[in-house]
Design a protein around this motif. Structure first.
Motif, PDB file in Angstrom:
ATOM      1  N   LEU B  22       0.818  -1.197   0.000  1.00  0.00           N
ATOM      2  CA  LEU B  22       0.000   0.000   0.000  1.00  0.00           C
ATOM      3  C   LEU B  22       0.858   1.256   0.000  1.00  0.00           C
ATOM      4  O   LEU B  22       0.592   2.207  -0.746  1.00  0.00           O
ATOM      5  N   ARG B  23       1.891   1.275   0.824  1.00  0.00           N
ATOM      6  CA  ARG B  23       2.755   2.459   0.857  1.00  0.00           C
ATOM      7  C   ARG B  23       3.428   2.659  -0.487  1.00  0.00           C
ATOM      8  O   ARG B  23       3.544   3.782  -0.973  1.00  0.00           O
ATOM      9  N   ALA B  24       3.878   1.558  -1.093  1.00  0.00           N
ATOM     10  CA  ALA B  24       4.540   1.669  -2.396  1.00  0.00           C
ATOM     11  C   ALA B  24       3.589   2.232  -3.436  1.00  0.00           C
ATOM     12  O   ALA B  24       3.913   3.199  -4.144  1.00  0.00           O
ATOM     13  N   SER B  25       2.398   1.668  -3.526  1.00  0.00           N
ATOM     14  CA  SER B  25       1.514   2.135  -4.597  1.00  0.00           C
ATOM     15  C   SER B  25       1.019   3.547  -4.322  1.00  0.00           C
ATOM     16  O   SER B  25       0.884   4.346  -5.249  1.00  0.00           O
ATOM     17  N   ARG B  26       0.818   3.898  -3.046  1.00  0.00           N
ATOM     18  CA  ARG B  26       0.395   5.262  -2.758  1.00  0.00           C
ATOM     19  C   ARG B  26       1.466   6.273  -3.113  1.00  0.00           C
ATOM     20  O   ARG B  26       1.175   7.356  -3.631  1.00  0.00           O
ATOM     21  N   THR B  27       2.692   5.927  -2.820  1.00  0.00           N
ATOM     22  CA  THR B  27       3.793   6.849  -3.098  1.00  0.00           C
ATOM     23  C   THR B  27       3.951   7.070  -4.593  1.00  0.00           C
ATOM     24  O   THR B  27       4.047   8.212  -5.068  1.00  0.00           O
ATOM     25  N   ILE B  28       3.968   5.979  -5.341  1.00  0.00           N
ATOM     26  CA  ILE B  28       4.113   6.094  -6.791  1.00  0.00           C
ATOM     27  C   ILE B  28       2.911   6.813  -7.388  1.00  0.00           C
ATOM     28  O   ILE B  28       3.046   7.701  -8.233  1.00  0.00           O
ATOM     29  N   GLU B  29       1.728   6.452  -6.924  1.00  0.00           N
ATOM     30  CA  GLU B  29       0.517   7.058  -7.445  1.00  0.00           C
ATOM     31  C   GLU B  29       0.516   8.566  -7.216  1.00  0.00           C
ATOM     32  O   GLU B  29       0.147   9.336  -8.110  1.00  0.00           O
TER      33      GLU B  29
END
Lengths: 154, 154
Positions: B22-29
């Motif tokens: 979740l942190r990864a996709s939120r950051t990239i998003e």
DNA sequence: GGCAATTATTTCAAGCTTGAAGTTTTATAA
DNA sequence: TTATAAAACTTCAAGCTTGAAATAATTGCC
């Protein structure tokens, strides 16, 4: 964002990974959101804020929450407003610096969170059930470092 | 959701994986959203819709878009409304079934999307730069199958 | 045919989200 | 001291998102 590349070429593998990552997290997130609503009449953002506060019994500043949760300041204001009106959280003005206020879980908030968190953990276990514990650890390791390249620039 | 477990126990590894994911996709998003806004004055949801339509020159129904993008029907209505008012997309009522309308990219929409998509792909390549192409393929494979367990139940 | 169920879509209220602008308080420095 | 800047928040407009209710068109069944 959720649609993928059809051709091949340099960079396509990373793009494909990104699509998968996004679809996976959106799918899981949607399912968790729905269950939080149905079972506990709450939302993911409120759960996030409570989770952060649960780890900090001494409380957190609004800006701490904002930084930790990766969302904007104004966003946190609204979510905390709602948690306060539900009696799950308090905002205490400080004597030292009157611009800031310390946000803490109330006793009720703490109990409520503990119950939700237990369900949440078992849901995640269920939803990621096809990933073995061992594979989970390896994936976590891979995801841990990807940001260092570009985050924090300016 | 973005806060993690502090203790250990069964299921904790999957919970940790979920937090990372979740942190990864939120950051990239968040980074992609910001760049789309700054460079092309558009949004992620609009990009998603255009990406889906780009793959289907014959057009898509509203419900096709909704299903493919994993978002609600009402959501798609609003996004397509805005794309229509920007001249990037058309909604054509059909003779066969007058409940439905075929959504297509306009010529301008197609050109616009192609330009954005090229930038988007290179951004993703950059943001996932620390993941090797080989590792990207392996991660993609792991993510590919996790849903089969529970999706579509009920 | 006629009527109930189904399907496709839109509308709406409530909440989440951001970025920009505004307010209040604190820190800095001439 | 007293302006000026910086920091911590809040407010606001615009857009995204969902789920529920409303509309409209089609299908199936008698």
């Amino acid at each position: 964002m959720v649609a993928g590349p059809t051709s091949t070429g340099p960079g396509k593998d990373r793009l494909r990974l990104w699509i998968r990552l996004l679809r996976a997290s959106r799918t899981i997130e949607a399912e968790l959101r729905e269950r939080l609503k149905k079972e506990f009449d709450t939302t993911l953002p409120r759960f996030d804020v409570m989770a952060a506060l649960y780890r900090s019994p001494e409380g957190m500043l609004m800006s701490d929450l904002s930084r930790f949760l990766l969302v904007s300041n104004g966003n946190v204001t609204g979510i905390v407003d709602r948690l306060v009106s539900e009696g799950l959280v308090t905002r205490a003005r400080r004597n030292g610096d009157r611009r800031t206020s310390m946000v803490r879980l109330t006793e009720e908030g703490s109990k409520t969170f503990a119950a939700i968190a237990a369900a949440h953990e078992s849901w995640v276990g269920e939803l990621l059930g096809t990933v073995s514990e061992d594979e989970a650890r390896r994936l976590t390791g891979m995801l841990k470092s990807f940001r260092s390249n570009w985050e924090g620039r300016e």
